[in-house]
Design an enzyme around this catalytic site. Structure first.
Site, PDB file in Angstrom:
ATOM      1  N   HIS A  63     117.567  33.104 100.816  1.00  0.00           N
ATOM      2  CA  HIS A  63     116.813  32.558  99.688  1.00  0.00           C
ATOM      3  C   HIS A  63     117.695  31.497  99.005  1.00  0.00           C
ATOM      4  CE1 HIS A  63     114.974  32.657  95.628  1.00  0.00           C
ATOM      5  NE2 HIS A  63     113.920  33.227  96.190  1.00  0.00           N
ATOM      6  N   ASP A 101     122.649  40.181  98.836  1.00  0.00           N
ATOM      7  CA  ASP A 101     121.488  39.857  98.021  1.00  0.00           C
ATOM      8  C   ASP A 101     120.484  40.986  98.238  1.00  0.00           C
ATOM      9  OD1 ASP A 101     119.041  39.045  97.078  1.00  0.00           O
ATOM     10  OD2 ASP A 101     119.131  37.028  97.944  1.00  0.00           O
ATOM     11  N   GLN A 148     115.349  42.079  97.882  1.00  0.00           N
ATOM     12  CA  GLN A 148     114.255  42.677  98.647  1.00  0.00           C
ATOM     13  C   GLN A 148     114.664  43.997  99.289  1.00  0.00           C
ATOM     14  OE1 GLN A 148     111.323  41.457  98.412  1.00  0.00           O
ATOM     15  NE2 GLN A 148     111.756  39.390  97.644  1.00  0.00           N
ATOM     16  N   LYS A 156     111.270  42.912  90.461  1.00  0.00           N
ATOM     17  CA  LYS A 156     110.787  43.160  91.827  1.00  0.00           C
ATOM     18  C   LYS A 156     110.735  44.653  92.133  1.00  0.00           C
ATOM     19  CE  LYS A 156     112.671  38.810  93.637  1.00  0.00           C
ATOM     20  NZ  LYS A 156     111.542  37.911  93.918  1.00  0.00           N
ATOM     21  N   CYS A 161     111.102  29.641  98.667  1.00  0.00           N
ATOM     22  CA  CYS A 161     112.504  29.395  98.285  1.00  0.00           C
ATOM     23  C   CYS A 161     113.442  29.611  99.467  1.00  0.00           C
ATOM     24  CB  CYS A 161     112.917  30.268  97.113  1.00  0.00           C
ATOM     25  SG  CYS A 161     111.989  29.928  95.622  1.00  0.00           S
TER      26      CYS A 161
END
Ligand code: PLP
Ligand code: PLP
Lengths: 161, 426, 426, 161
Positions: free
Chosen positions: C139, C216, C219, C242, C382
């Protein structure tokens, strides 16, 4: 005339013994020999303490403290100054530990002489003020531990946060 | 729950009816709370204000009706969320008289807004030996970013001292503002003394020498009419949570050409135009400075706070504060034990009163007052250099907002007197 | 409104009763909304999730009952707000298995968390020529901060390419991970392909060479059990919005000794210990990294989101997503016109499905689906470098969360087929 | 069989004329002389356009466009390619301006020949798609203005955001 006393918890925080220590703090003196010295600082409220200790053998012979702060921090420092002389290093640390635990709601071990400290028992109901009560004792612990490490500790001041 | 048939370009928010300031209290649910058996008297609005139901409802409505990520989605929810988010930006722009909506950057708080300027403007424009001028009454948030910048660039932070009456010592201006000065970072209103600084006059001095002026508006924008078109500043930073809005939203206003010339701040989604495996180009400002998913709900809630303030009128907000401050100063001066810091004239000071009690440490005072339901602040108020100047480790502070009234001050005074008896007993 | 007699050290939150995943839908008020006359089918949870009433109520309760600034106030409200705020930190720590609560730093979002590491760790530890390794599926938020850092320090950003099946091409590892590599910044789960990367295996390679691994987790953490004690990463970044939480809250988890050794990030109130007119000393981490008034209400709301997720169980969340993803992949493969990106095996992929329709541009598809109430995303997500790799200007993307069910996917498939007829008409 | 058409606004967005332009876009050609060229990019969706213009005197003699994108952006570019040849610079800009205003809900001035563009009238009900419709026209405006500034403009591409 109403003296503002109508709140049990507040009365238990500011007992007469505590106010008395605040008004005439013990330990304001000059030692003839200083073996340990350390500053303490509570950055949240700005309270400051300076502490000097005279040792003999492994015991605290005398303590001088000068605390600028609120009733609780000054009274606690004064009680420390009253209690400590004559205590061995281990006894002093045990006392500090018992007091820390008291502030979190645990009664002191039976048989341990805590002097006037039980007058500070009410602080445990005011968690935001616990740091005030502990300032002197954290400074003491750091001073004694620093001495153990034989003076090579670079950090010469204690903060409670 | 309604059926949506078209996606409106701009969601029309119903303008709330004009509020009388005396009736605002009932809009704040928290003021009905009891503290230790007494009704709450909240006197710490300089730290953060309470929120009216209208603001809380705006958050609830957003999560119930419109929640979606902004700027990228093509579906109805995403378009509506984007319109509301950008609509709040337009409200802020109008509220402070910005020339363009694009001059409003959303951040987390005043602190981040100032750091943004320090990094994005400062790193590019300051050289070793350049000077940043601050004042002795600054909040840490308007000091530490400049210290960090100075460390990175070799720039030097100098300061304007204050006088005993709590105002800036402008006689020191020529000595402290040298020809190496590039930026003056000054608070509009002191969060300790209440002092309102003469921004327009200072802006003139600053601009005459081609330097820039950043105004810390954290205590200014919430409490009086502020129009950036006439204020004279180049940047203004403020926080939503100090003006009825939710926590988590700050604003940086900057002149468009300055914002456009600045480097980006944080990197990531939304602030870019194109990204390759080695490089990126930037979006236009203000989006260039808003990396990642913004605090959408709270920005929209902040829009509701602005609607609410506008329904009262900022002139009325200021008038009410002058009146309360005058009343409080008079009552407090009558208590012998109190030393009151800051200017005496309520016309050049805001509704913030710091004081010390001759016999009672601010901490003990605050604990005592809390037991009577009165919330004041005690401590250094994130202004340690100012505490040093005042010769105090800490002060007590009472600060007011629209929901406070004379009875609050009466309760404060009663509690201060009762505290005197409590701690003075033998 | 209750009377407070003591200030509890830690507010005990009632543990919500165990939720069956099939019954969660009713907890999300927005799912009752109609879009263009159809019930909403929300398939954009990878962008942001919807919020259960429990989270919205936590915000309302906070503003109704407890709102005050944290860490400094001595009065009841301030103490309670601080306890709740710090209590949420403890919940997050426990949720991800952090060794200590102090390893949790609150930021605005994943993007800010990554920027924090790039600035506070990167500026101090990277020299010209040092290397940062990313992947081709990152991303923008895990690319641009490293580009900016590279520009500042002279470090170089290299990348691991991906294979046609959407997994990392680890055969290129030795070529791309040189002995100048200091940090690997890798997504746990691709927000486009759904690929779950083998973090533990990569962590081993990274640590063997004394480099650090930033994950990261935007997700990852929301969609499966993640335990930082076993994950192998040194830093993990993720966003509350999220995972059922409010907008405006991100998390950086970092190993304590790393956080302690790092420079501060932004300067201001709360992150300092002492400030003079020329210098400052820092608070302990994590507070060293949290400058200014934090997003108090939303952090507390995030705590409620974690309670809610724990009431379901993250294993159950993952199981539900595997099941839905399998169902969706099967149904979508049956539509001839669809090209589906990413791994085929639902056990190594998360509930994110990107696809292209042979005849319909993702934008047109998204607009069409929206008219049927189906919210999907269309665009570059993104991840422009990944789009380049896929040879697409844009993809369509459907992503799932706990409130989605098989009917949602049936509606999606029906709408995709109807779209084929609509755009295919002559 | 149901062709998916049961939504008036959607039908008005994707009129047959629009789909026809999308399927057989005009302007895919090579000019024998190129006087202006410019790229356009919509970073939100990734749509890209390249545009070349052949000028004679102050008029657009011919236009070549190649747009990769959604129905709306491709159709709009195709309509531009159909409408523009023969228009003076001023006429071209007037047309672009009328179309921009159309997209925000204002009808075109009476008497202005807008060719097939009125088939894009339905886009105004889809604000998020307006950028798609404008991509070609913004690129044209930038190309013509750049020409005015006589080629010293450093920025050779248009973005709609
Ligand atoms: C993989 C990944 N990383 C980072 C981000 C950025 O998250 P945020 O926008 O909350 O900072 C996202 C979300 O869009 C994401 O999917
Ligand atoms: C004058 C001043 N500046 C800056 C700040 C910092 O605001 P925030 O904590 O919202 O960043 C405050 C608030 O405490 C303030 O009073």
């Amino acid at each position: 005339m109403d003296d503002g006393r109508n709140d049990i918890e507040l009365d238990a925080l500011y007992r007469d013994t505590v106010l008395d220590h605040f008004r005439s703090p013990r330990g304001h003196k000059t030692l003839d020999r200083i073996d340990l010295t350390r500053d303490g600082y509570n950055p949240v409220c700005g309270d400051r303490i300076t502490m000097s200790v005279k040792l003999s053998d492994n015991a605290v012979e005398d303590v001088a403290v000068n605390c600028k702060g609120c009733v609780i921090s000054v009274a606690s420092a004064s009680m420390l100054a009253e209690l400590l002389p004559g205590k061995s290093r281990e006894e002093a640390l045990r006392l500090a530990d018992a007091f820390k635990r008291m502030m979190h709601g645990h009664p002191p071990p039976p048989g341990l002489d805590i002097g006037d400290l039980d007058a500070l028992d009410g602080v445990k109901n005011f968690p935001v003020r616990v740091k005030c009560a502990l300032l002197a004792w954290m400074t003491l612990i750091d001073a004694l531990e620093e001495a153990e490490k034989k003076g090579d500790a670079p950090d010469r001041s204690t903060t409670t946060e | 729950m309604s059926t949506t048939t078209t996606v409106p370009v701009r969601t029309a928010t119903p303008i709330p009816p004009k509020r009388e300031i005396a009736s605002t209290r009932e809009d704040f649910p928290i003021l009905k709370r009891m503290i230790h058996g007494s009704p709450i008297v909240y006197l710490d609005s300089a730290a953060t204000t309470q929120k009216p139901e209208a603001v809380i409802n705006a958050l609830v409505d957003y999560y119930h009706q419109t929640n979606a990520n902004v700027h990228r989605g093509l579906y109805a929810l995403a378009a509506q969320a984007t319109d509301k988010y950008e609509g709040a930006r337009a409200k802020v722009a109008k509220f402070i008289g910005a020339a363009e909506t694009e001059e409003i950057v959303f951040t987390r708080n005043t602190t981040e807004s100032i750091n943004l300027v320090a990094q994005s403007w400062g790193s590019r424009n300051l050289k070793s030996g350049d000077e940043i001028l601050v004042s002795e009454m600054e909040h840490h948030s308007n000091l530490v970013p400049w210290f960090l910048l100075a460390k990175r660039t070799g720039a030097v932070v100098r300061h304007i001292p204050i006088l005993d009456d709590g105002t800036l010592d402008l006689s020191k201006w020529n000595e402290r503002f040298t020809n190496r000065a590039r930026l003056v970072a000054l608070t509009h209103v002191s969060n300790v003394l209440g002092t309102i600084n003469p921004i327009a006059e200072i802006a003139e001095r600053v601009h005459k020498h081609g330097a820039l002026l950043l105004v810390d508006g954290a205590q200014g924008v919430p409490h009086m009419p502020v129009n950036v078109a006439t204020l004279g500043a180049d940047f203004v930073a403020f926080s939503a949570h100090k003006m009825l809005g939710p926590t988590g939203v700050g604003v940086l206003w900057g002149r468009r050409e300055l914002l456009e010339s600045m480097d980006p701040f944080l990197g990531g989604g939304d602030m870019i135009r194109t990204v390759s495996m080695t490089d990126a180009t930037w979006n236009d400002s203000p989006w260039k400075f808003e990396a990642g998913t913004p605090n959408i709900a709270d920005v929209i809630g902040f829009g509701a706070a602005i609607d609410y303030l506008e329904s009262i009128g900022m002139n009325e907000v200021r008038r009410h504060e002058i009146e309360l401050t005058e009343y409080a100063l008079e009552k407090m001066h009558a208590v012998d034990e109190l030393e009151i810091h800051g200017p005496a004239d309520s016309l050049v000071r805001a509704g913030v009163i710091s004081f010390n009690h001759s016999d009672i440490h601010p901490h003990d005072l605050s604990t005592y007052l809390d037991r009577k339901g009165v919330a004041i602040r005690a401590g250094h108020h994130c202004a340690q250099p100012l505490m040093e100047r005042l010769g105090q480790n800490a002060t007590a502070r009472a600060s007011f907002y629209i929901y406070n009234n004379r009875e609050d001050i009466d309760t404060l005074i009663d509690a201060l007197q009762s505290a005197g008896r409590f701690f003075g007993r033998r």
